[in-house]
Design a protein around this motif. Structure first.
Motif, mmCIF file in Angstrom:
data_model
loop_
_atom_site.group_PDB
_atom_site.id
_atom_site.type_symbol
_atom_site.label_atom_id
_atom_site.label_comp_id
_atom_site.label_asym_id
_atom_site.label_seq_id
_atom_site.Cartn_x
_atom_site.Cartn_y
_atom_site.Cartn_z
ATOM 1 N N ARG A 1 4.560 -7.366 -14.044
ATOM 2 C CA ARG A 1 4.055 -8.973 -15.292
ATOM 3 C C ARG A 1 4.981 -9.083 -16.690
ATOM 4 O O ARG A 1 5.534 -9.715 -17.262
ATOM 5 C CB ARG A 1 2.994 -8.975 -14.627
ATOM 6 N N GLN A 2 4.750 -7.871 -16.926
ATOM 7 C CA GLN A 2 5.221 -6.961 -18.909
ATOM 8 C C GLN A 2 6.522 -7.343 -18.660
ATOM 9 O O GLN A 2 6.967 -8.687 -19.748
ATOM 10 C CB GLN A 2 4.120 -5.977 -19.375
ATOM 11 N N SER A 3 7.151 -6.736 -17.684
ATOM 12 C CA SER A 3 8.894 -7.461 -17.809
ATOM 13 C C SER A 3 8.966 -8.516 -17.730
ATOM 14 O O SER A 3 10.108 -9.256 -18.434
ATOM 15 C CB SER A 3 9.223 -6.093 -16.951
ATOM 16 N N ALA B 1 9.260 2.690 -6.367
ATOM 17 C CA ALA B 1 8.923 1.634 -7.971
ATOM 18 C C ALA B 1 8.094 2.165 -8.474
ATOM 19 O O ALA B 1 7.633 1.663 -9.225
ATOM 20 C CB ALA B 1 8.986 0.167 -7.383
ATOM 21 N N SER B 2 7.277 3.640 -7.804
ATOM 22 C CA SER B 2 5.428 3.491 -8.002
ATOM 23 C C SER B 2 6.104 4.666 -8.532
ATOM 24 O O SER B 2 7.125 5.901 -9.062
ATOM 25 C CB SER B 2 5.451 4.633 -6.432
ATOM 26 N N GLY B 3 4.947 4.461 -9.770
ATOM 27 C CA GLY B 3 5.405 5.352 -11.064
ATOM 28 C C GLY B 3 6.188 5.144 -11.825
ATOM 29 O O GLY B 3 6.310 6.379 -13.358
ATOM 30 N N LYS C 1 0.660 -1.370 0.462
ATOM 31 C CA LYS C 1 -0.283 -0.044 0.101
ATOM 32 C C LYS C 1 1.178 0.930 -0.086
ATOM 33 O O LYS C 1 0.336 2.475 -0.562
ATOM 34 C CB LYS C 1 -1.161 -0.108 1.156
ATOM 35 N N LYS C 2 2.393 1.142 0.357
ATOM 36 C CA LYS C 2 3.147 2.339 0.004
ATOM 37 C C LYS C 2 3.315 2.919 -0.840
ATOM 38 O O LYS C 2 4.294 3.824 -1.147
ATOM 39 C CB LYS C 2 3.986 1.994 1.047
ATOM 40 N N VAL D 1 -5.138 1.191 -7.832
ATOM 41 C CA VAL D 1 -4.728 2.015 -9.715
ATOM 42 C C VAL D 1 -3.092 2.628 -9.681
ATOM 43 O O VAL D 1 -2.827 1.452 -10.344
ATOM 44 C CB VAL D 1 -5.521 3.268 -9.745
ATOM 45 N N MET D 2 -2.695 2.802 -8.862
ATOM 46 C CA MET D 2 -1.060 2.742 -8.266
ATOM 47 C C MET D 2 -0.437 1.121 -8.876
ATOM 48 O O MET D 2 0.549 0.690 -9.356
ATOM 49 C CB MET D 2 -0.996 3.399 -8.418
ATOM 50 N N ARG D 3 -1.010 0.532 -7.753
ATOM 51 C CA ARG D 3 -0.769 -0.751 -7.347
ATOM 52 C C ARG D 3 -0.759 -1.753 -8.417
ATOM 53 O O ARG D 3 0.038 -2.470 -8.839
ATOM 54 C CB ARG D 3 -1.602 -1.529 -5.771
ATOM 55 N N ASN D 4 -2.165 -1.588 -9.376
ATOM 56 C CA ASN D 4 -2.137 -2.237 -10.511
ATOM 57 C C ASN D 4 -1.321 -1.599 -11.422
ATOM 58 O O ASN D 4 -1.201 -2.957 -12.249
ATOM 59 C CB ASN D 4 -3.593 -2.015 -11.058
ATOM 60 N N TYR D 5 -1.537 -0.509 -12.019
ATOM 61 C CA TYR D 5 -0.573 -0.368 -12.637
ATOM 62 C C TYR D 5 1.364 -0.890 -12.713
ATOM 63 O O TYR D 5 1.601 -1.106 -13.780
ATOM 64 C CB TYR D 5 -0.008 1.334 -12.778
ATOM 65 N N THR D 6 1.673 -0.806 -11.172
ATOM 66 C CA THR D 6 2.873 -1.216 -11.212
ATOM 67 C C THR D 6 3.004 -2.560 -11.351
ATOM 68 O O THR D 6 4.158 -3.483 -11.840
ATOM 69 C CB THR D 6 3.549 -0.659 -9.247
#
Length: 119
Positions: free
Chosen positions: A65-67, A89-91, A49-50, A55-60
């Motif tokens: 996953r893609q990498s 690692a956020s954003g 959660k940090k 939305v940001m967690r799923n984005y990360t």
């Protein structure tokens, strides 16, 4: 990435944590557990959660996953590993995520021997 490549259960996460075989950089921590009997690697992704809101967690997680999907042919198949995103690692842009994961995967020895021979 197929579900057979993912670690989902809490017990499986705990088994990998208990090996205490971890590698880290400023953005990610990777825990590795050798499993020679399995046909392919499995990965668990944890984003706390940090990192930010859902939305940001799923984005990360999508970027991680893609990498991993792009590294898939280069990765060792006989391991379970966890990728834990640190707040830094956020954003991150995709190329930075990939670069940071590549760095920590090299530290962890997750690339198959072909990769290390090329360098």
């Amino acid at each position: 990435m197929r579900k057979s490549y993912r670690i989902k259960k809490e017990l499986e996460f705990q088994k990998v944590f208990e090996t205490r075989n971890s590698f880290a950089n400023k953005k990610f921590v990777v825990y590795v557990m050798d499993k020679p009997e399995q046909p392919h690697f499995r990965v668990g992704i944890s984003v706390g959660k940090k990192i930010g809101n859902a939305v940001m967690r799923n984005y990360t997680k999508r970027r991680i996953r893609q990498s991993i999907l792009e590294f898939k042919p280069l990765l060792r198949q006989d391991v379970d590993f966890l990728v834990i995103a640190r707040p830094q690692a956020s954003g991150l842009p995709m190329n930075e995520v990939k670069q940071q994961l590549e760095h920590v995967f090299k530290l962890a020895g997750l690339f198959a021997s072909k990769q290390s021979e090329e360098e």
